[in-house]
Design a protein around this motif. Structure first.
Motif, short mmCIF file in Angstrom:
data_model
loop_
_atom_site.label_atom_id
_atom_site.label_comp_id
_atom_site.label_asym_id
_atom_site.label_seq_id
_atom_site.Cartn_x
_atom_site.Cartn_y
_atom_site.Cartn_z
N THR A 1 0.78 -1.06 0.10
CA THR A 1 0.01 -0.02 0.03
C THR A 1 0.70 1.10 0.10
O THR A 1 0.63 2.40 -0.77
CB THR A 1 -0.88 -0.03 1.10
N ILE A 2 1.90 1.27 0.77
CA ILE A 2 2.87 2.39 0.98
C ILE A 2 3.59 2.39 -0.54
O ILE A 2 3.65 3.80 -0.90
CB ILE A 2 3.65 2.33 2.13
N ALA A 3 3.96 1.46 -1.11
CA ALA A 3 4.50 1.61 -2.26
C ALA A 3 3.45 2.18 -3.46
O ALA A 3 3.96 2.98 -4.33
CB ALA A 3 4.98 0.14 -2.84
N PHE A 4 2.57 1.68 -3.27
CA PHE A 4 1.13 2.42 -4.15
C PHE A 4 1.27 3.98 -4.17
O PHE A 4 1.13 4.53 -4.91
CB PHE A 4 0.06 1.74 -4.08
N LEU A 5 1.22 4.45 -2.59
CA LEU A 5 1.03 5.67 -2.46
C LEU A 5 2.36 6.42 -3.01
O LEU A 5 2.38 7.46 -3.59
CB LEU A 5 1.09 6.05 -0.85
N ASP A 6 3.37 5.81 -2.86
CA ASP A 6 4.56 6.36 -3.54
C ASP A 6 4.52 6.72 -4.87
O ASP A 6 5.12 7.71 -5.38
CB ASP A 6 5.73 5.67 -2.95
N TYR A 7 4.05 5.53 -5.60
CA TYR A 7 3.90 5.64 -7.05
C TYR A 7 3.02 6.92 -7.38
O TYR A 7 3.45 7.54 -8.25
CB TYR A 7 3.40 4.21 -7.59
N VAL A 8 1.84 6.81 -6.73
CA VAL A 8 0.91 7.98 -6.90
C VAL A 8 1.57 9.23 -6.86
O VAL A 8 1.30 10.23 -7.58
CB VAL A 8 -0.40 7.98 -6.34
N TRP A 36 9.16 3.01 4.76
CA TRP A 36 9.02 2.79 3.44
C TRP A 36 8.76 4.14 2.79
O TRP A 36 9.07 4.21 1.40
CB TRP A 36 8.25 1.89 3.24
N ALA A 37 8.51 5.11 3.43
CA ALA A 37 8.47 6.63 2.63
C ALA A 37 8.93 7.48 3.62
O ALA A 37 8.21 8.57 3.95
CB ALA A 37 6.67 6.61 2.55
N PRO A 38 10.27 7.58 3.66
CA PRO A 38 10.86 8.36 4.88
C PRO A 38 10.66 9.73 4.48
O PRO A 38 10.88 10.79 5.46
CB PRO A 38 12.42 8.04 4.85
N ASP A 39 10.56 10.20 3.28
CA ASP A 39 10.69 11.62 2.88
C ASP A 39 8.81 12.20 3.09
O ASP A 39 8.82 13.46 2.79
CB ASP A 39 10.99 11.79 1.45
N ALA A 40 7.84 11.38 3.28
CA ALA A 40 6.73 11.81 3.34
C ALA A 40 6.33 12.39 4.63
O ALA A 40 6.88 12.06 5.64
CB ALA A 40 5.69 10.38 3.24
N HIS A 41 5.65 13.47 4.61
CA HIS A 41 5.21 14.41 5.60
C HIS A 41 4.02 13.71 6.24
O HIS A 41 2.79 13.80 5.50
CB HIS A 41 5.01 15.79 5.28
#
Length: 137
Positions: A1-8, A36-41
């Motif tokens: 799911t987090i990989a999908f969000l990163d793709y979007v 898995w998304a360390p740059d995400a706020h």
């Protein structure tokens, strides 16, 4: 799911996601998003009325954006968080505030709670505006 969000997020300038989970798994989601998304706020939207008001005021839009409008152009201000992580109860209690935002993606963990179309959670989530929906069961 987090990989999908990163793709979007790669293809979108305004890529805010609303992730709705049971209260008991918020720490797990925080940990996995950090891994898995360390740059995400990531903004966790929970707590009492005053705490949620503070989060809305300081974390939902960039400073100076006023009521969701850009200070200079009058266009919608870009969202500040990449992810708003919250619970079913917070969606129910603050649906009017969340309905003012546009989400690129809605993620619902333990989405079997949405089996009944007229359930409280399903009704509350329909007030939110989103382009993509991911239901996890």
């Amino acid at each position: 799911t987090i990989a999908f969000l990163d793709y979007v997020w790669e293809d979108s300038a305004a890529h805010m996601a609303l992730v709705v989970v049971p209260l008991s798994v918020i720490p797990n989601w925080q940990r996995e998003l950090a891994r898995w998304a360390p740059d995400a706020h990531v903004v966790t939207y929970a707590g009492n009325t005053e705490a949620r008001a503070m989060v809305r005021e300081h974390e939902f839009q960039y400073a100076g954006a006023g009521a969701g409008l850009s200070k200079h152009s009058g266009a919608p201000a870009p969202p500040k968080p990449d992810v708003i992580l919250t619970t079913y109860e917070m969606v129910s209690m603050d649906r009017s505030h969340l309905a003012k935002l546009h989400f690129e993606t809605l993620v619902v963990d333990e989405a079997h709670r949405l089996k009944k179309v007229d359930s409280k959670l399903a009704t509350d989530l329909r007030t939110c505006h989103f382009d993509h929906c991911v239901l996890l069961t």
